[in-house]
Design a protein around this motif. Structure first.
Motif, PDB file in Angstrom:
ATOM      1  N   ARG A 121      52.194  60.215 -19.816  1.00  0.00           N
ATOM      2  CA  ARG A 121      51.474  60.745 -20.988  1.00  0.00           C
ATOM      3  C   ARG A 121      50.304  59.845 -21.355  1.00  0.00           C
ATOM      4  N   ARG A 122      50.502  58.543 -21.278  1.00  0.00           N
ATOM      5  CA  ARG A 122      49.420  57.607 -21.594  1.00  0.00           C
ATOM      6  C   ARG A 122      48.271  57.722 -20.602  1.00  0.00           C
ATOM      7  N   LEU A 123      48.592  57.940 -19.334  1.00  0.00           N
ATOM      8  CA  LEU A 123      47.539  58.109 -18.329  1.00  0.00           C
ATOM      9  C   LEU A 123      46.728  59.365 -18.607  1.00  0.00           C
ATOM     10  N   MET A 124      47.391  60.424 -19.064  1.00  0.00           N
ATOM     11  CA  MET A 124      46.693  61.670 -19.361  1.00  0.00           C
ATOM     12  C   MET A 124      45.740  61.499 -20.556  1.00  0.00           C
ATOM     13  N   VAL A 125      46.141  60.663 -21.520  1.00  0.00           N
ATOM     14  CA  VAL A 125      45.270  60.373 -22.672  1.00  0.00           C
ATOM     15  C   VAL A 125      44.089  59.509 -22.228  1.00  0.00           C
ATOM     16  N   TRP A 126      44.366  58.537 -21.349  1.00  0.00           N
ATOM     17  CA  TRP A 126      43.323  57.631 -20.843  1.00  0.00           C
ATOM     18  C   TRP A 126      42.238  58.377 -20.091  1.00  0.00           C
ATOM     19  N   ASP A 127      42.609  59.351 -19.277  1.00  0.00           N
ATOM     20  CA  ASP A 127      41.636  60.079 -18.468  1.00  0.00           C
ATOM     21  C   ASP A 127      41.973  61.565 -18.507  1.00  0.00           C
ATOM     22  N   ASP A 128      41.203  62.314 -19.300  1.00  0.00           N
ATOM     23  CA  ASP A 128      41.519  63.737 -19.459  1.00  0.00           C
ATOM     24  C   ASP A 128      41.149  64.568 -18.238  1.00  0.00           C
ATOM     25  N   SER A 129      40.564  63.928 -17.205  1.00  0.00           N
ATOM     26  CA  SER A 129      40.325  64.664 -15.967  1.00  0.00           C
ATOM     27  C   SER A 129      41.585  64.725 -15.104  1.00  0.00           C
ATOM     28  N   LEU A 130      42.566  63.865 -15.417  1.00  0.00           N
ATOM     29  CA  LEU A 130      43.852  63.917 -14.734  1.00  0.00           C
ATOM     30  C   LEU A 130      44.583  65.202 -15.123  1.00  0.00           C
ATOM     31  N   ALA A 131      45.288  65.784 -14.175  1.00  0.00           N
ATOM     32  CA  ALA A 131      46.049  66.999 -14.461  1.00  0.00           C
ATOM     33  C   ALA A 131      47.448  66.883 -13.887  1.00  0.00           C
ATOM     34  N   PHE A 132      48.438  67.378 -14.630  1.00  0.00           N
ATOM     35  CA  PHE A 132      49.787  67.447 -14.103  1.00  0.00           C
ATOM     36  C   PHE A 132      49.867  68.587 -13.103  1.00  0.00           C
ATOM     37  N   SER A 133      50.607  68.380 -12.040  1.00  0.00           N
ATOM     38  CA  SER A 133      50.873  69.461 -11.097  1.00  0.00           C
ATOM     39  C   SER A 133      51.747  70.508 -11.777  1.00  0.00           C
TER      40      SER A 133
END
Length: 214
Positions: free
Chosen positions: A25-37
């Motif tokens: 969750r923290r990584l997703m906040v850090w970089d909103d270009s990241l997407a969960f599969s």
């Protein structure tokens, strides 16, 4: 114009309670270009779940067909329902330079690494600082009964035994420090030569410029 960077399949695994979900969750906040599969599943949609957003809801024959055709990066059956990661949307995303985050166990991680997209993976395993601390974290969550916690602890031993299969292994004794290390690793891995297809064109252009100077 060639893509400047190819996306990564970021595999994040750990025993339950080691902090994997919080770090994801923290990584997703850090970089909103990241997407969960987004996984495919044979279970019915629950109230509020959206097809294609929460899961790809499918029938068992359709799911089995995708597996037999090689269209799943990883798959497993859990409590009578099938779950898996469809290959096509992941392949499309990384071609556009977008990183996809997989929150999976060691078996799912192994299947992804052995898939047709395995060369684009970045695998990370999160260890707890101690078994006592792992037990404490599971209990302080207040989500599970003693029997469920005991089952998770038994499974953790098997999960931890697979740590050598991962490229990076971090001991999560401090959440903020572990998060910072993950960010550093991801930032560096994005610059791997194999992740930058445009470098070939850049080098060709440099060589042409050398030739023009002769």
């Amino acid at each position: 114009m060639a893509e400047t960077r190819r996306g990564l399949l970021i595999i994040l695994s750990s025993p339950s309670g080691a902090g994997k979900s919080t770090l994801a969750r923290r990584l997703m906040v850090w970089d909103d270009s990241l997407a969960f599969s987004v996984s495919a599943t044979t279970r019915a949609a629950r109230s509020g779940e959206v097809d294609g957003q929460d899961y790809y809801f499918t029938t068992r024959p359709e799911f089995d067909g995708m597996v037999s055709d090689g269209d799943m990066l990883e798959h497993a059956e859990v409590f009578g329902h099938c779950y898996g990661s469809p290959r096509a949307p992941v392949e499309a995303a990384i071609t556009k330079g977008r990183d996809i985050l997989f929150d999976v166990d060691w078996q799912g991680g192994q299947q992804i690494r052995e898939s047709t997209l395995g060369k684009y993976t970045l695998s990370l395993f999160i260890l707890p600082p101690s078994i006592a601390e792992l037990d404490r974290r599971l209990r302080t969550r207040g989500q599970d009964s003693d029997d469920v916690i005991a089952g998770r602890m038994r499974k953790s031993r098997d999960e931890i035994s697979h740590w050598p299969e991962y490229e990076y292994v971090l001991v999560n004794d401090d959440l903020d420090e572990t998060e910072a290390k993950l960010k550093t690793i991801i930032t560096a891995e994005r610059m791997r030569r194999s992740q930058q297809p445009a470098l070939v064109d850049t080098v060709r252009q440099l060589n042409r410029e050398f030739e023009e100077r002769v």
